[in-house]
Design a protein around this motif. Structure first.
Motif, PDB file in Angstrom:
ATOM      1  N   ALA A 189       7.498  16.218  12.520  1.00 55.61           N
ATOM      2  CA  ALA A 189       8.023  14.971  11.954  1.00 55.61           C
ATOM      3  C   ALA A 189       8.541  14.118  13.099  1.00 55.61           C
ATOM      4  CB  ALA A 189       9.145  15.284  10.958  1.00 55.61           C
ATOM      5  N   ALA A 190       8.436  12.800  12.973  1.00 59.24           N
ATOM      6  CA  ALA A 190       8.822  11.904  14.063  1.00 59.24           C
ATOM      7  C   ALA A 190       9.861  10.892  13.599  1.00 59.24           C
ATOM      8  CB  ALA A 190       7.597  11.178  14.602  1.00 59.24           C
ATOM      9  N   ALA A 191      10.796  10.596  14.496  1.00 55.33           N
ATOM     10  CA  ALA A 191      11.800   9.553  14.246  1.00 55.33           C
ATOM     11  C   ALA A 191      11.982   8.786  15.544  1.00 55.33           C
ATOM     12  CB  ALA A 191      13.121  10.169  13.796  1.00 55.33           C
ATOM     13  N   ASN A 192      12.022   7.431  15.458  1.00 53.15           N
ATOM     14  CA  ASN A 192      12.086   6.624  16.676  1.00 53.15           C
ATOM     15  C   ASN A 192      13.500   6.195  17.052  1.00 53.15           C
ATOM     16  OD1 ASN A 192      12.602   4.723  14.750  1.00 53.15           O
ATOM     17  ND2 ASN A 192      10.796   3.456  15.164  1.00 53.15           N
ATOM     18  N   SER A 193      14.507   6.780  16.373  1.00 49.93           N
ATOM     19  CA  SER A 193      15.908   6.469  16.707  1.00 49.93           C
ATOM     20  C   SER A 193      16.808   7.537  16.092  1.00 49.93           C
ATOM     21  CB  SER A 193      16.310   5.097  16.159  1.00 49.93           C
ATOM     22  OG  SER A 193      16.348   5.129  14.737  1.00 49.93           O
ATOM     23  N   GLY A 194      18.056   7.563  16.566  1.00 51.46           N
ATOM     24  CA  GLY A 194      19.011   8.504  15.994  1.00 51.46           C
ATOM     25  C   GLY A 194      19.259   8.219  14.522  1.00 51.46           C
ATOM     26  N   ALA A 195      19.354   6.955  14.166  1.00 50.12           N
ATOM     27  CA  ALA A 195      19.590   6.577  12.767  1.00 50.12           C
ATOM     28  C   ALA A 195      18.437   7.048  11.885  1.00 50.12           C
ATOM     29  CB  ALA A 195      19.767   5.066  12.654  1.00 50.12           C
ATOM     30  N   ALA A 196      17.190   6.874  12.388  1.00 49.26           N
ATOM     31  CA  ALA A 196      16.019   7.302  11.617  1.00 49.26           C
ATOM     32  C   ALA A 196      16.013   8.822  11.455  1.00 49.26           C
ATOM     33  CB  ALA A 196      14.737   6.836  12.313  1.00 49.26           C
ATOM     34  N   ALA A 197      16.480   9.520  12.477  1.00 52.00           N
ATOM     35  CA  ALA A 197      16.538  10.983  12.398  1.00 52.00           C
ATOM     36  C   ALA A 197      17.480  11.429  11.286  1.00 52.00           C
ATOM     37  CB  ALA A 197      16.987  11.551  13.742  1.00 52.00           C
ATOM     38  N   PHE A 198      18.636  10.803  11.188  1.00 53.59           N
ATOM     39  CA  PHE A 198      19.600  11.200  10.163  1.00 53.59           C
ATOM     40  C   PHE A 198      19.128  10.809   8.755  1.00 53.59           C
ATOM     41  CE2 PHE A 198      22.385  11.712  13.830  1.00 53.59           C
ATOM     42  CZ  PHE A 198      23.002  12.910  13.499  1.00 53.59           C
ATOM     43  N   ARG A 199      18.353   9.738   8.656  1.00 50.59           N
ATOM     44  CA  ARG A 199      17.758   9.421   7.353  1.00 50.59           C
ATOM     45  C   ARG A 199      16.778  10.522   6.946  1.00 50.59           C
ATOM     46  NH1 ARG A 199      17.832   4.067   9.403  1.00 50.59           N
ATOM     47  NH2 ARG A 199      15.629   4.199  10.045  1.00 50.59           N
ATOM     48  N   TYR A 200      16.021  11.018   7.907  1.00 50.63           N
ATOM     49  CA  TYR A 200      15.082  12.116   7.630  1.00 50.63           C
ATOM     50  C   TYR A 200      15.850  13.380   7.200  1.00 50.63           C
ATOM     51  CZ  TYR A 200      11.710  15.858   8.494  1.00 50.63           C
ATOM     52  OH  TYR A 200      10.897  16.955   8.354  1.00 50.63           O
ATOM     53  N   LEU A 201      16.936  13.647   7.874  1.00 50.00           N
ATOM     54  CA  LEU A 201      17.712  14.872   7.604  1.00 50.00           C
ATOM     55  C   LEU A 201      18.378  14.866   6.227  1.00 50.00           C
ATOM     56  CD1 LEU A 201      19.392  15.383  11.102  1.00 50.00           C
ATOM     57  CD2 LEU A 201      17.653  16.840  10.056  1.00 50.00           C
ATOM     58  N   GLU A 202      18.515  13.706   5.642  1.00 48.52           N
ATOM     59  CA  GLU A 202      19.117  13.645   4.304  1.00 48.52           C
ATOM     60  C   GLU A 202      18.304  14.425   3.281  1.00 48.52           C
ATOM     61  OE1 GLU A 202      19.584   9.566   3.328  1.00 48.52           O
ATOM     62  OE2 GLU A 202      21.202   9.202   4.790  1.00 48.52           O
ATOM     63  N   ASN A 203      16.989  14.531   3.510  1.00 52.58           N
ATOM     64  CA  ASN A 203      16.110  15.189   2.532  1.00 52.58           C
ATOM     65  C   ASN A 203      15.288  16.334   3.106  1.00 52.58           C
ATOM     66  OD1 ASN A 203      16.640  13.306   0.260  1.00 52.58           O
ATOM     67  ND2 ASN A 203      15.648  11.810   1.608  1.00 52.58           N
ATOM     68  N   HIS A 204      15.450  16.621   4.407  1.00 46.81           N
ATOM     69  CA  HIS A 204      14.648  17.670   5.034  1.00 46.81           C
ATOM     70  C   HIS A 204      15.528  18.521   5.947  1.00 46.81           C
ATOM     71  CE1 HIS A 204      11.948  14.251   4.143  1.00 46.81           C
ATOM     72  NE2 HIS A 204      11.044  15.178   3.859  1.00 46.81           N
ATOM     73  N   ARG A 205      15.077  19.764   6.171  1.00 45.52           N
ATOM     74  CA  ARG A 205      15.810  20.652   7.059  1.00 45.52           C
ATOM     75  C   ARG A 205      14.820  21.227   8.070  1.00 45.52           C
ATOM     76  NH1 ARG A 205      17.646  24.929  10.258  1.00 45.52           N
ATOM     77  NH2 ARG A 205      19.857  25.313   9.863  1.00 45.52           N
ATOM     78  N   PRO A 206      14.684  20.584   9.264  1.00 39.69           N
ATOM     79  CA  PRO A 206      13.741  21.084  10.263  1.00 39.69           C
ATOM     80  C   PRO A 206      14.241  22.386  10.889  1.00 39.69           C
ATOM     81  CG  PRO A 206      15.032  19.298  11.179  1.00 39.69           C
ATOM     82  CD  PRO A 206      15.398  19.381   9.727  1.00 39.69           C
ATOM     83  N   ASP A 207      13.310  23.131  11.480  1.00 39.12           N
ATOM     84  CA  ASP A 207      13.669  24.377  12.159  1.00 39.12           C
ATOM     85  C   ASP A 207      14.133  24.121  13.586  1.00 39.12           C
ATOM     86  OD1 ASP A 207      12.751  26.526  10.127  1.00 39.12           O
ATOM     87  OD2 ASP A 207      11.053  25.149  10.261  1.00 39.12           O
ATOM     88  N   LEU A 208      13.757  22.956  14.134  1.00 36.56           N
ATOM     89  CA  LEU A 208      14.102  22.621  15.512  1.00 36.56           C
ATOM     90  C   LEU A 208      14.063  21.104  15.676  1.00 36.56           C
ATOM     91  CD1 LEU A 208      14.477  23.388  18.571  1.00 36.56           C
ATOM     92  CD2 LEU A 208      11.979  23.524  18.709  1.00 36.56           C
ATOM     93  N   ILE A 209      14.956  20.580  16.530  1.00 37.57           N
ATOM     94  CA  ILE A 209      14.956  19.146  16.830  1.00 37.57           C
ATOM     95  C   ILE A 209      14.724  18.964  18.330  1.00 37.57           C
ATOM     96  CG2 ILE A 209      16.310  17.007  16.873  1.00 37.57           C
ATOM     97  CD1 ILE A 209      17.857  18.053  14.453  1.00 37.57           C
ATOM     98  N   LEU A 210      13.714  18.157  18.687  1.00 40.10           N
ATOM     99  CA  LEU A 210      13.506  17.717  20.067  1.00 40.10           C
ATOM    100  C   LEU A 210      14.112  16.327  20.159  1.00 40.10           C
ATOM    101  CD1 LEU A 210       9.782  18.823  20.698  1.00 40.10           C
ATOM    102  CD2 LEU A 210      11.900  20.107  21.086  1.00 40.10           C
ATOM    103  N   LEU A 211      15.131  16.169  20.977  1.00 32.28           N
ATOM    104  CA  LEU A 211      15.963  14.964  20.949  1.00 32.28           C
ATOM    105  C   LEU A 211      15.979  14.262  22.303  1.00 32.28           C
ATOM    106  CD1 LEU A 211      18.034  13.228  19.349  1.00 32.28           C
ATOM    107  CD2 LEU A 211      19.795  14.855  20.069  1.00 32.28           C
ATOM    108  N   ASP A 212      15.515  13.021  22.312  1.00 29.59           N
ATOM    109  CA  ASP A 212      15.539  12.223  23.534  1.00 29.59           C
ATOM    110  C   ASP A 212      16.983  11.926  23.915  1.00 29.59           C
ATOM    111  OD1 ASP A 212      14.761  10.671  25.667  1.00 29.59           O
ATOM    112  OD2 ASP A 212      14.410   8.879  24.451  1.00 29.59           O
TER     113      ASP A 212
END
Length: 360
Positions: free
Chosen positions: A29-52
């Motif tokens: 899954a891809a997110a182009n900002s920290g805010a977009a990442a947290f929107r994704y996390l509201e409904n999903h639980r990834p096993d790992l986060i690669l964070l710029d």
């Protein structure tokens, strides 16, 4: 189940490259900002986060700090991605809570290897946590079973001792119920709050059956005597309080919670002390008498009056029993505690009715 990796980077090229490297083995899954990442996390639980590390508005350090402060996100492992490979930056990433650090531009084999190793270690950690939880549940269950067996043995032993004076076990069950009822009511009213809490209420229920264990050392001729005791017999009978404490110390003194042992000792030794100092075996008075013993004193006398014994019939109706308690308020009993006990007439009466209807 396919594992999910969330890649957070403001550079679209990096997102596409990560997808190409990892997409063959993982769901990316891809997110182009920290805010977009947290929107994704509201409904999903990834096993790992690669964070710029370096992003506008919310950089990687801010993002991981927010992750670690949130219960549902804090356990997700994070690998930082950054072009800054300095020792200072690497240290900063690990201090923030990252599990690893990968430099940009990505070397495919390095990124894939780090992801593999992190998820493998995370799997080991999860399995270990599950094993620990399972073992804790087993230990808790077995401890509960042991406690239930222990309580049953204590009640059985107390019943056996009490049966020697013809009480057939009713006294043990009744007094245990009465002390629990009174202790709970005192707690509900916020009285003796420095002593009575939830633990106290449960402990006194468990401790009550042993209040007369010392009677095992008193002769049957005294315990079962239908008439009035002689002065010497009365002195011997009163020694059951001292015998009780000695037995409790010798049997459970070294194997139980010290607070629990102390409560049993207090109940056994001092439940015949009087508020005015005219009780036995020490003649202590007022607030010198432990709270647990004052509670036990009311329960013990109430049941002794309300039940038939070898030397007397049961007193009825309950108003007569409570009238005797009223007379002892401030002399035999803690006046405040006795007042609360008297106010529980309805509950006491209901218990007596239920017990008599059940024939127990």
């Amino acid at each position: 189940m396919e594992q999910i990796i969330l890649v957070v980077d403001d550079d679209r090229t990096n997102l596409m490259f990560a997808q190409k490297i990892l997409g063959g083995e993982y769901k990316v899954a891809a997110a182009n900002s920290g805010a977009a990442a947290f929107r994704y996390l509201e409904n999903h639980r990834p096993d790992l986060i690669l964070l710029d590390l370096n992003m506008p508005e919310m950089d990687g350090i801010e993002a991981i700090e927010r992750l670690k402060q949130t219960e549902q996100y804090r356990a997700i492992p994070v690998i930082f991605l950054t072009a800054d490979r300095s020792a200072e930056t690497e240290t900063r990433c690990f201090q923030a809570g990252a599990v690893d650090f990968v430099g940009k531009p990505f070397a495919p084999e390095v990124l894939l290897s780090r992801v593999h190793k992190t998820l493998e270690l995370e799997g080991y950690r999860n399995r270990l946590e599950n094993m620990v939880e399972e073992q804790a549940e087993i230990i808790t269950s077995r401890t509960r079973q042991i406690e239930e067996i222990q309580e049953a043995v204590i009640v059985g032993m107390a019943n056996l001792i009490e049966s020697r004076d013809g009480s057939t076990g009713k006294h043990v069950k009744n007094t245990q119920t009465y002390v629990h009822m009174l202790a709970q009511e005192l707690k509900n009213r916020g009285m003796y709050a420095d002593v009575i809490d939830d633990t106290f209420v449960e402990m006194i229920r468990k401790a009550a059956p042993l209040h007369d264990v010392g009677k095992i050392k008193v002769a049957d001729s005294i315990l079962q005597k239908p008439g009035k005791l002689t002065p010497d017999e009365r002195i011997e009978m009163q020694k059951h309080t001292i015998y009780s404490r000695e037995i409790i110390r010798s049997i459970i003194g070294d194997v139980e919670d010290p607070r629990y042992v102390k409560m049993i000792e207090d109940i056994a030794m001092y439940h015949h002390e009087y508020w005015n100092g005219e009780g036995y075996p020490t003649g202590m008075q007022g607030e010198e008498i432990p709270v647990a013993a004052r509670i036990m004193a009311l329960a013990d006398v109430f049941d002794a009056l309300a039940e038939e014994r070898c030397y007397k019939p049961a007193i009825r109706p309950i108003e007569r029993v409570l009238g005797i308690i009223e007379e002892g308020k401030g002399t035999q009993f803690d006046p405040q505690m006795a007042e609360v006990f008297l106010s529980m007439r309805k509950e006491l009466e209901q218990y007596l009715v239920r017990r008599e209807n059940s024939g127990s």
